[in-house]
Scaffold this active site. Structure first.
Site, PDB file in Angstrom:
ATOM      1  N   GLU A  47       0.863  -1.204   0.000  1.00 34.78           N
ATOM      2  CA  GLU A  47       0.000   0.000   0.000  1.00 34.78           C
ATOM      3  C   GLU A  47       0.895   1.249   0.000  1.00 34.78           C
ATOM      4  OE1 GLU A  47      -1.505   0.756   3.964  1.00 34.78           O
ATOM      5  OE2 GLU A  47      -3.300   1.762   3.201  1.00 34.78           O
ATOM      6  N   LYS A 127      -9.421   2.196  -1.842  1.00 32.09           N
ATOM      7  CA  LYS A 127      -9.599   1.614  -0.494  1.00 32.09           C
ATOM      8  C   LYS A 127     -10.916   2.046   0.137  1.00 32.09           C
ATOM      9  CE  LYS A 127      -6.988   1.248   3.885  1.00 32.09           C
ATOM     10  NZ  LYS A 127      -5.707   1.621   4.523  1.00 32.09           N
ATOM     11  N   GLU A 146      -5.794   8.651   7.892  1.00 30.54           N
ATOM     12  CA  GLU A 146      -6.396   8.253   6.594  1.00 30.54           C
ATOM     13  C   GLU A 146      -7.786   8.848   6.419  1.00 30.54           C
ATOM     14  OE1 GLU A 146      -5.838   4.454   4.684  1.00 30.54           O
ATOM     15  OE2 GLU A 146      -4.707   3.794   6.421  1.00 30.54           O
ATOM     16  N   CYS A 175      -4.794  -2.903   2.756  1.00 31.83           N
ATOM     17  CA  CYS A 175      -4.500  -2.874   4.189  1.00 31.83           C
ATOM     18  C   CYS A 175      -5.675  -3.204   5.095  1.00 31.83           C
ATOM     19  CB  CYS A 175      -3.855  -1.543   4.567  1.00 31.83           C
ATOM     20  SG  CYS A 175      -3.035  -1.701   6.171  1.00 31.83           S
TER      21      CYS A 175
END
Ligand code: CDV
Length: 314
Positions: A47, A127, A146, A175
């Protein structure tokens, strides 16, 4: 008949904040050449593979954040990876921070792409499960922002038919997605045969330090369960080692549809773990224990979710 895809989990050791894209790409090219010399068809990178894991810092200025994002793919620095795919006839999975302009809006995603042996992008994923927090939390030893820096992915969990040595059905996750059973099941329902997952996982979990000693166990647990319960190969690849003072787990693994780990990295540096993945092994699980058409009970699951049958009414 066997359909063999030889996969390299291309773990990367730490990337410093001062490291340039060109330096990182050089390391990745070295891993691609090494993978080719071992007869690999597909290389899987982590990632956000092109830079340090920047969500560990709180940045005030948008320009500082955007310096970690790619505005085009391939771009000036990443073109060499695509050229190498073509000249080595070697596919790759790459995780990166994507800055897109869509509908007149700037959008930022934590993205991965799947590139085939001709250097063509054959799949893209953004993601979905973004961990961490959106506001500065100074009590933490390091941030995990994030939720501040990325939007939730809007492409679903698509599966792609592609050929890497053999033709198969490939899916991607990034992830934290690997900890959620939905990730594997949504791909499993599309008959996925290989799930590629890049990750950056610190050993220390600030909100729950009591989990720290279990970080490797949890990493293996989720990917082994996801592989077995959906009759698919899973390739999990870390950015590992001490990156800017944060210890990250390595533990990159290739998991068979049986749930067994068949290859693993043993260091926390740049390293390949290579496995010959027979995609036809998936059928042994998809046609028996996990024959979804015969044994899943979606109508019952729906009823439970709607609380019609599972819990007696008050
Ligand atoms: N990059 C990640 O998604 N990391 C998370 C951490 C924050 C727990 C993970 O699930 O590994």
């Amino acid at each position: 008949m066997t359909r063999i895809v030889t996969v390299a989990a291309a773990q990367l050791g730490p990337i410093a904040r001062k490291d340039t894209r060109a330096q990182v790409v050089e390391r990745m090219l070295a891993l691609m050449r090494q993978a080719k010399s071992h007869g690999c068809d597909l290389v899987v990178f982590p990632e956000l593979a092109l830079t340090t894991f920047f969500p560990r810092w709180y940045f005030e200025r948008q320009e500082e954040i955007d310096a970690f994002f790619e505005r085009e793919m391939p771009g000036p620095e990443t073109q060499r990876l695509f050229d190498a795919a073509r000249s080595l006839e070697l596919g790759f999975y790459l995780g990166y921070a994507e800055l897109a302009n869509e509908g007149g809006r700037t959008r930022r995603f934590n993205t991965s792409i799947l590139v085939d042996k001709t250097g063509r992008i054959v799949g893209k994923y953004r993601k979905i499960h973004l961990p961490g927090h959106a506001e500065h939390e100074p009590w933490r030893r390091f941030q995990h922002l994030e939720k501040r820096y990325f939007e939730v992915g809007d492409l679903g969990f698509p599966a792609f038919r592609a050929s890497f040595g053999a033709e198969g059905i490939f899916g991607m996750a990034i992830c934290n997605d690997r900890r959620w059973s939905e990730t594997y099941r949504i791909l499993g329902l599309q008959a996925v045969e290989v799930i590629l997952i890049g990750y950056n996982t610190p050993v220390h979990n600030p909100p729950a330090p009591e989990h720290d000693a279990l970080s490797h166990f949890h990493n293996e647990l989720v990917m082994q369960a996801g592989a077995y319960q959906n009759g698919t190969w899973v390739v999990g690849v870390a950015k590992a080692g001490n990156e800017e003072g944060v210890e990250q787990i390595g533990n990159s693994i290739v998991v068979a549809p049986s749930g067994e780990i068949v290859a693993a990295c043993t260091t926390t540096g740049d390293e390949l773990a290579i496995a010959r993945c027979d995609l036809d092994l998936c059928a042994s699980y998809k046609n028996t224990t996990f024959n979804f058409a015969r044994h899943r009970e979606p109508a019952q699951y729906r009823m439970i979710v709607e609380r019609k049958g599972a819990i007696p009414p008050d």
